[in-house]
Design a protein around this motif. Sequence first.
Motif, PDB file in Angstrom:
ATOM      1  N   SER A   4       0.819  -1.212   0.000  1.00  0.00           N
ATOM      2  CA  SER A   4       0.000   0.000   0.000  1.00  0.00           C
ATOM      3  C   SER A   4       0.851   1.259   0.000  1.00  0.00           C
ATOM      4  O   SER A   4       0.360   2.331  -0.330  1.00  0.00           O
ATOM      5  N   SER A   5       2.138   1.154   0.352  1.00  0.00           N
ATOM      6  CA  SER A   5       2.965   2.359   0.399  1.00  0.00           C
ATOM      7  C   SER A   5       3.101   2.989  -0.990  1.00  0.00           C
ATOM      8  O   SER A   5       3.186   4.201  -1.105  1.00  0.00           O
ATOM      9  N   ASP A   7       0.814   3.063  -3.220  1.00  0.00           N
ATOM     10  CA  ASP A   7      -0.449   3.712  -3.551  1.00  0.00           C
ATOM     11  C   ASP A   7      -0.783   4.882  -2.635  1.00  0.00           C
ATOM     12  O   ASP A   7      -1.750   5.592  -2.858  1.00  0.00           O
ATOM     13  N   GLU A   8       0.001   5.088  -1.597  1.00  0.00           N
ATOM     14  CA  GLU A   8      -0.277   6.152  -0.637  1.00  0.00           C
ATOM     15  C   GLU A   8      -0.168   7.522  -1.303  1.00  0.00           C
ATOM     16  O   GLU A   8       0.753   7.792  -2.057  1.00  0.00           O
ATOM     17  N   LYS A   9      -1.138   8.365  -1.011  1.00  0.00           N
ATOM     18  CA  LYS A   9      -1.137   9.717  -1.550  1.00  0.00           C
ATOM     19  C   LYS A   9      -0.232  10.604  -0.720  1.00  0.00           C
ATOM     20  O   LYS A   9      -0.133  10.457   0.484  1.00  0.00           O
ATOM     21  N   SER A  11       0.303  13.965   0.997  1.00  0.00           N
ATOM     22  CA  SER A  11      -0.605  14.995   1.501  1.00  0.00           C
ATOM     23  C   SER A  11      -0.056  16.397   1.239  1.00  0.00           C
ATOM     24  O   SER A  11       1.138  16.592   1.011  1.00  0.00           O
ATOM     25  N   ARG A 140       7.833  10.611   3.918  1.00  0.00           N
ATOM     26  CA  ARG A 140       6.488  10.479   3.355  1.00  0.00           C
ATOM     27  C   ARG A 140       6.555  10.261   1.843  1.00  0.00           C
ATOM     28  O   ARG A 140       5.789   9.470   1.295  1.00  0.00           O
ATOM     29  N   ARG A 143       7.607   6.682   1.356  1.00  0.00           N
ATOM     30  CA  ARG A 143       6.486   5.765   1.620  1.00  0.00           C
ATOM     31  C   ARG A 143       5.501   5.750   0.468  1.00  0.00           C
ATOM     32  O   ARG A 143       4.910   4.715   0.165  1.00  0.00           O
ATOM     33  N   ALA A 144       5.328   6.886  -0.180  1.00  0.00           N
ATOM     34  CA  ALA A 144       4.394   6.973  -1.310  1.00  0.00           C
ATOM     35  C   ALA A 144       5.016   6.462  -2.600  1.00  0.00           C
ATOM     36  O   ALA A 144       4.337   6.363  -3.624  1.00  0.00           O
TER      37      ALA A 144
END
Length: 181
Positions: A4-5, A7-9, A11, A140, A143-144
């Motif tokens: 899922s990392s 696919d993470e948006k 912010s 972040r 992660r994305a």
Amino acid sequence: MGNSSIDEKVSAAVTLGLFAAWALHDTEELVAGPRWVRENVPVLRERWPGVPDGVWRAVEGVDEREFGVAVGVMAGIVGAGAVAGWASGGRSAAYQAMLNGFGLHGLVHMGQALAVRGYTPGVATSPTLVVPFAVWARGRLKRAGVLRAGRGWDAVAGLAWAGAATVVSHGVARRVVRARG
């Protein structure tokens, strides 16, 4: 769940947050800078007589108006980079270079404070805001799955961006202030 990392948006806190962190940091510089220069450059000249007079004259030659205009110009540059980061979901190479430069310039502030053995404008917010924000935002982005691969060149590009933006900001400010007399 899978990976899922990827696919993470990213912010707005990560991208537009660059501008907010920069604004808080530069507020410290704006409030403290001109007075600090007036009070400390004479002492620093004595401590480091090998530094060319032209360097000291350049530092002393930036008055409050010019410094304020330079901060305004830099606001436009950093704001544009933050918006580019936001619009691209953090992928913008310009945004990432600015983020790297912002974090690394915080380390430069800390080095300056060590060199002068005391406070220098920008050092209070560097270890408490600048460096932590840059590390957090890079984490972040990683992660994305959008953080560009870290290489030595990225650090050089980030510092080059910060240096060039500073030179441009002060160059524009000097022209504006002199034109207005």
